[in-house]
Design an enzyme around this catalytic site. Structure first.
Site, PDB file in Angstrom:
ATOM      1  CD  GLU A  61     -12.507  -3.437   9.073  1.00  0.00           C
ATOM      2  OE1 GLU A  61     -12.701  -2.099   8.927  1.00  0.00           O
ATOM      3  OE2 GLU A  61     -11.714  -4.071   8.188  1.00  0.00           O
ATOM      4  CG  HIS A 120     -11.532   7.109   7.162  1.00  0.00           C
ATOM      5  ND1 HIS A 120     -10.378   6.775   7.339  1.00  0.00           N
ATOM      6  CD2 HIS A 120     -12.113   5.796   6.823  1.00  0.00           C
ATOM      7  CE1 HIS A 120     -10.073   5.390   6.962  1.00  0.00           C
ATOM      8  NE2 HIS A 120     -11.044   4.965   6.585  1.00  0.00           N
ATOM      9  NE  ARG A 156     -15.577   3.689   2.782  1.00  0.00           N
ATOM     10  CZ  ARG A 156     -14.569   3.160   3.463  1.00  0.00           C
ATOM     11  NH1 ARG A 156     -14.352   1.710   3.402  1.00  0.00           N
ATOM     12  NH2 ARG A 156     -13.659   3.768   4.164  1.00  0.00           N
TER      13      ARG A 156
HETATM   14  P1  FAD Z   1      -6.246   6.688  -4.141  1.00  0.00           P
HETATM   15  O1  FAD Z   1      -5.524   5.418  -3.602  1.00  0.00           O
HETATM   16  O2  FAD Z   1      -6.088   7.747  -3.177  1.00  0.00           O
HETATM   17  O3  FAD Z   1      -5.317   7.087  -5.447  1.00  0.00           O
HETATM   18  C1  FAD Z   1      -5.559   8.500  -5.842  1.00  0.00           C
HETATM   19  C2  FAD Z   1      -4.270   8.557  -6.724  1.00  0.00           C
HETATM   20  O4  FAD Z   1      -4.654   9.931  -7.427  1.00  0.00           O
HETATM   21  C3  FAD Z   1      -3.105   9.092  -6.068  1.00  0.00           C
HETATM   22  O5  FAD Z   1      -1.909   8.361  -6.672  1.00  0.00           O
HETATM   23  C4  FAD Z   1      -3.129  10.412  -6.360  1.00  0.00           C
HETATM   24  O6  FAD Z   1      -1.609  10.944  -6.320  1.00  0.00           O
HETATM   25  C5  FAD Z   1      -3.571  10.859  -7.487  1.00  0.00           C
HETATM   26  N1  FAD Z   1      -4.164  11.946  -7.772  1.00  0.00           N
HETATM   27  C6  FAD Z   1      -5.066  12.646  -7.246  1.00  0.00           C
HETATM   28  N2  FAD Z   1      -5.180  13.935  -7.963  1.00  0.00           N
HETATM   29  C7  FAD Z   1      -4.339  14.113  -8.933  1.00  0.00           C
HETATM   30  C8  FAD Z   1      -4.083  14.953  -9.828  1.00  0.00           C
HETATM   31  N3  FAD Z   1      -4.606  16.241  -9.781  1.00  0.00           N
HETATM   32  N4  FAD Z   1      -3.163  14.657 -10.777  1.00  0.00           N
HETATM   33  C9  FAD Z   1      -2.641  13.621 -11.046  1.00  0.00           C
HETATM   34  N5  FAD Z   1      -2.703  12.740  -9.929  1.00  0.00           N
HETATM   35  C10 FAD Z   1      -3.628  12.867  -9.047  1.00  0.00           C
HETATM   36  N6  FAD Z   1     -10.967   1.022   2.518  1.00  0.00           N
HETATM   37  C11 FAD Z   1     -11.099  -0.170   2.709  1.00  0.00           C
HETATM   38  O7  FAD Z   1     -11.888  -0.791   1.843  1.00  0.00           O
HETATM   39  N7  FAD Z   1     -10.524  -0.948   3.674  1.00  0.00           N
HETATM   40  C12 FAD Z   1      -9.509  -0.559   4.460  1.00  0.00           C
HETATM   41  O8  FAD Z   1      -8.892  -1.226   5.350  1.00  0.00           O
HETATM   42  C13 FAD Z   1      -9.187   1.112   4.570  1.00  0.00           C
HETATM   43  N8  FAD Z   1      -8.384   1.419   5.278  1.00  0.00           N
HETATM   44  C14 FAD Z   1      -8.326   2.799   5.204  1.00  0.00           C
HETATM   45  C15 FAD Z   1      -7.205   3.553   6.017  1.00  0.00           C
HETATM   46  C16 FAD Z   1      -6.875   4.677   5.768  1.00  0.00           C
HETATM   47  C17 FAD Z   1      -5.683   5.306   6.661  1.00  0.00           C
HETATM   48  C18 FAD Z   1      -7.236   5.290   4.713  1.00  0.00           C
HETATM   49  C19 FAD Z   1      -6.879   6.763   4.430  1.00  0.00           C
HETATM   50  C20 FAD Z   1      -8.065   5.070   4.025  1.00  0.00           C
HETATM   51  C21 FAD Z   1      -8.526   3.556   4.051  1.00  0.00           C
HETATM   52  N9  FAD Z   1      -9.767   3.027   3.266  1.00  0.00           N
HETATM   53  C22 FAD Z   1      -9.776   1.911   3.463  1.00  0.00           C
HETATM   54  C23 FAD Z   1     -10.149   3.639   2.007  1.00  0.00           C
HETATM   55  C24 FAD Z   1      -9.697   3.376   0.921  1.00  0.00           C
HETATM   56  O9  FAD Z   1      -8.082   3.084   1.117  1.00  0.00           O
HETATM   57  C25 FAD Z   1      -9.586   4.179  -0.046  1.00  0.00           C
HETATM   58  O10 FAD Z   1     -10.984   4.629  -0.540  1.00  0.00           O
HETATM   59  C26 FAD Z   1      -9.108   3.798  -1.570  1.00  0.00           C
HETATM   60  O11 FAD Z   1      -7.750   3.333  -1.358  1.00  0.00           O
HETATM   61  C27 FAD Z   1      -9.092   4.720  -2.729  1.00  0.00           C
HETATM   62  O12 FAD Z   1      -8.482   4.062  -3.842  1.00  0.00           O
HETATM   63  P2  FAD Z   1      -8.485   5.194  -5.192  1.00  0.00           P
HETATM   64  O13 FAD Z   1      -7.688   4.402  -6.195  1.00  0.00           O
HETATM   65  O14 FAD Z   1      -9.725   5.538  -5.523  1.00  0.00           O
HETATM   66  O15 FAD Z   1      -7.633   6.436  -4.817  1.00  0.00           O
HETATM   67  C1  SIN Z   2     -10.183   0.464   9.022  1.00  0.00           C
HETATM   68  O1  SIN Z   2      -8.998  -0.323   9.022  1.00  0.00           O
HETATM   69  O2  SIN Z   2     -10.568   0.995  10.167  1.00  0.00           O
HETATM   70  C2  SIN Z   2     -10.386   1.322   7.818  1.00  0.00           C
HETATM   71  C3  SIN Z   2     -11.205   0.517   6.957  1.00  0.00           C
HETATM   72  C4  SIN Z   2     -11.887   1.144   6.122  1.00  0.00           C
HETATM   73  O3  SIN Z   2     -11.763   2.322   5.885  1.00  0.00           O
HETATM   74  O4  SIN Z   2     -12.986   0.482   5.677  1.00  0.00           O
END
Ligand code: FAD
Ligand code: SIN
Length: 511
Positions: A115, A339, A374
């Site tokens: 990537e 994003h 990032r």
């Molecule tokens: P999240 O997975 O967002 O979980 C947050 C949780 O908190 C959810 O369950 C939500 O419901 C809960 N929550 C929020 N507020 C409250 C509240 N007030 N009360 C109770 N619950 C609450 N990163 C990579 O490294 N590689 C990738 O390939 C990649 N691809 C991506 C593609 C997309 C489309 C997106 C959107 C992001 C991508 N990212 C990628 C970024 C990565 O997915 C996220 O940064 C990461 O998954 C965040 O994980 P998290 O556990 O911190 O939060």
């Molecule tokens: C992507 O698959 O392009 C998202 C990867 C990332 O957010 O790190």
């Protein structure tokens, strides 16, 4: 409610910590509260994969460290970068041992994708649905663990504090609107991103920045909010309210970026072409679109082996096909979209916030790994490493039991009328437009100042409604999003030097 470990959020960060602490202390109570159904999260939508040094011949920790530092444009915390990169492979193997399936090549080795900003192939993935596979795997383990309770459709409202120590949260059961106190020995914020503040985002609806807003209200340190990451290639589709991502791994697979004239413009901006880091590609697209007065640029996959493409990216292939885009013959229209948030709640190397007994993990935290931008696929990695660090730190310190002396005031129980739903919708739309227009890829102080003035007025207005009407999830989310928007705008005003994903110009300068 009373629990030993309270985790807010059920994405990769929250679930991984919960699983580890629950297995380590089977006699202790672990509670996850999550505002939607348990799998809903940014995690579930991750496409590209997890960046990790697996190939020790071509790749090395040093190369991954240098790539991360370069992408972060001089403001990463080098110690944290080294720690995350070197602990990554162990965390990845753990994920595999829990049952997560990652694609392999014909030799039986993990298939390593590429990537933007990566000098080597190092992204482990599950087709183009890596996050879905990770979420599925960890949730399955969590659901099997006797001492973990998941409370779905429970919304964390505010932290409970005394003398800079966190004792849990006020939580609303969204099924009936009741608000309870949930007392906890330790509280972990794992509430994810903020994408809905912009509206045009790859993030799902849950991404409203609740954890960061709560932490801010509790006086926790919040930093680097100006570093909003815009992904260069969200599908341009005027007919849809949701924004579908075309993974950066597609460019790693060989797709070209072209403007409407068919020119591969990225080499005009960076020697790495389409595989420059995300900040550079998004800013370059912005410039192309401004200069040409176009609405989108294009991803050209027509020269690629389409059956191989379909094998690697079945969801993207199918999504385009369903919209009538035959990627073997046609270019995919794309635009940048919000994003990721590089900043957030400041934590140390063990995930500790500036408030005692409060930790933050995943996208809501600011660890120092990402700096001003990032590196692709470093987010899932960060969550895996930091959830482990928090687990190790907390499990090595004694659990201070909650004594009966700790009593906290109940939430004001008065039943009030319902807020007109139209108000919430129109105010949210106004907020999103304001942020897209004034705090996007390119900003300037004049626009930021006028956004700040309007946001301050909106905050006052919504705070009034919050005290006047019955509390609902949408009202709380709006209140939180306005707070997040203000933090982004204020910290953008404070930053004078451009770096990474932050680009501020004067009105007089032609970009
Ligand atoms: P999240 O997975 O967002 O979980 C947050 C949780 O908190 C959810 O369950 C939500 O419901 C809960 N929550 C929020 N507020 C409250 C509240 N007030 N009360 C109770 N619950 C609450 N990163 C990579 O490294 N590689 C990738 O390939 C990649 N691809 C991506 C593609 C997309 C489309 C997106 C959107 C992001 C991508 N990212 C990628 C970024 C990565 O997915 C996220 O940064 C990461 O998954 C965040 O994980 P998290 O556990 O911190 O939060
Ligand atoms: C992507 O698959 O392009 C998202 C990867 C990332 O957010 O790190």
């Amino acid at each position: 409610m009373r629990t030993d470990y309270l985790i807010i959020g059920s994405g990769v960060a929250g679930l991984t910590f919960a699983l580890k602490i629950a297995n380590h202390f089977p006699e202790r109570k672990v509670t996850i509260i999550t505002k939607s159904e348990e799998a809903e999260s940014n995690t579930k939508y991750a496409q590209g994969g997890v960046a990790v040094v697996i190939d020790e011949i071509e790749d090395s920790y040093d190369k991954h460290i240098q790539d991360t530092l370069l992408a972060g444009d001089g403001i990463c915390d080098t110690d944290i970068v080294e720690m995350v990169v070197t602990e990554g492979p162990k965390r990845f193997k753990e994920l595999v041992s829990w049952g997560a399936k990652f694609d392999k090549n014909p030799d039986g080795d993990f298939d390593l994708g590429k990537e933007g900003g990566h000098s080597e192939n190092r992204v482990v993935h599950h087709k183009d649905q890596t996050g879905f596979e990770i979420e599925r795997t960890i949730l399955k383990q969590v659901n099997r663990t006797r001492n973990i309770t998941i409370l779905e459709y429970h919304f964390a409202l505010d932290l409970i504090l005394q003398n800079n120590r966190c004792y849990g949260v006020y939580v609303m059961n969204e099924n009936d609107g009741t608000i309870e106190i949930c007392k906890a020995g330790y509280t972990i914020l794992a509430t994810g991103g903020i994408g809905q503040v912009y509206g045009h985002t790859t993030n799902p609806e849950i991404a409203t920045g609740d954890g960061i807003a709560m932490a801010y209200r509790a006086n926790a340190k919040i930093k680097d909010m100006e570093f909003i990451q815009f992904h260069p290639t969200a599908l341009y589709d005027e007919t849809s309210v949701e924004t579908f991502l075309i993974s950066e791994a597609v460019r790693g697979f060989g797709a070209f970026l072209r403007n409407a004239n068919g020119q591969r413009f990225m080499f005009d901006y960076d020697a790495r072409g389409e595989l420059a880091s995300r900040d550079i590609v998004s800013q370059s697209i912005y410039k192309e679109l401004k200069e040409r007065q176009e609405k989108c640029v294009y991803l050209d996959c027509t020269h690629l082996d389409i059956s191989e493409f379909n094998h690697h990216f079945p969801m993207i292939y199918r999504h385009c096909k369903d919209l009538g885009i035959d990627i073997a013959k046609e270019w995919i229209p794309v635009v940048p979209a919000q994003h990721y948030l590089c900043g957030g709640i400041v934590v140390d190397k063990n995930g500790k916030t500036s408030i005692e007994h409060l930790f933050a993990c995943g996208e809501c935290s600011r660890t120092g790994l990402h700096g001003a931008n990032r590196l692709a696929s470093n987010s899932l990695l960060e969550a895996l490493v930091f959830s482990d660090r928090i687990f190790k730190y907390i499990s090595s310190t004694s659990l201070i039991s909650l004594t009966v002396n700790h009593e906290f005031s109940e939430w004001h129980p008065i039943q009030k009328g319902e807020i007109p739903p139209n108000y919430l919708k129109t105010t949210e739309e106004e907020l999103q437009l304001l942020m897209r227009e004034n705090a996007g890829i390119v900003r300037n102080d004049a626009d930021l100042l006028s956004a700040k003035a309007r946001l301050t007025a909106l905050q006052k207005e919504v705070e009034g409604k919050y005290n006047q009407y019955q509390i609902t999830t949408s009202l709380c989310e709006l209140r939180n999003m306005i707070q997040i928007a203000l933090l982004i705008v204020e910290q953008s005003l404070q930053r004078s030097k451009n770096c990474g994903g932050f680009l501020k110009i004067n009105h007089s300068v032609v970009f």
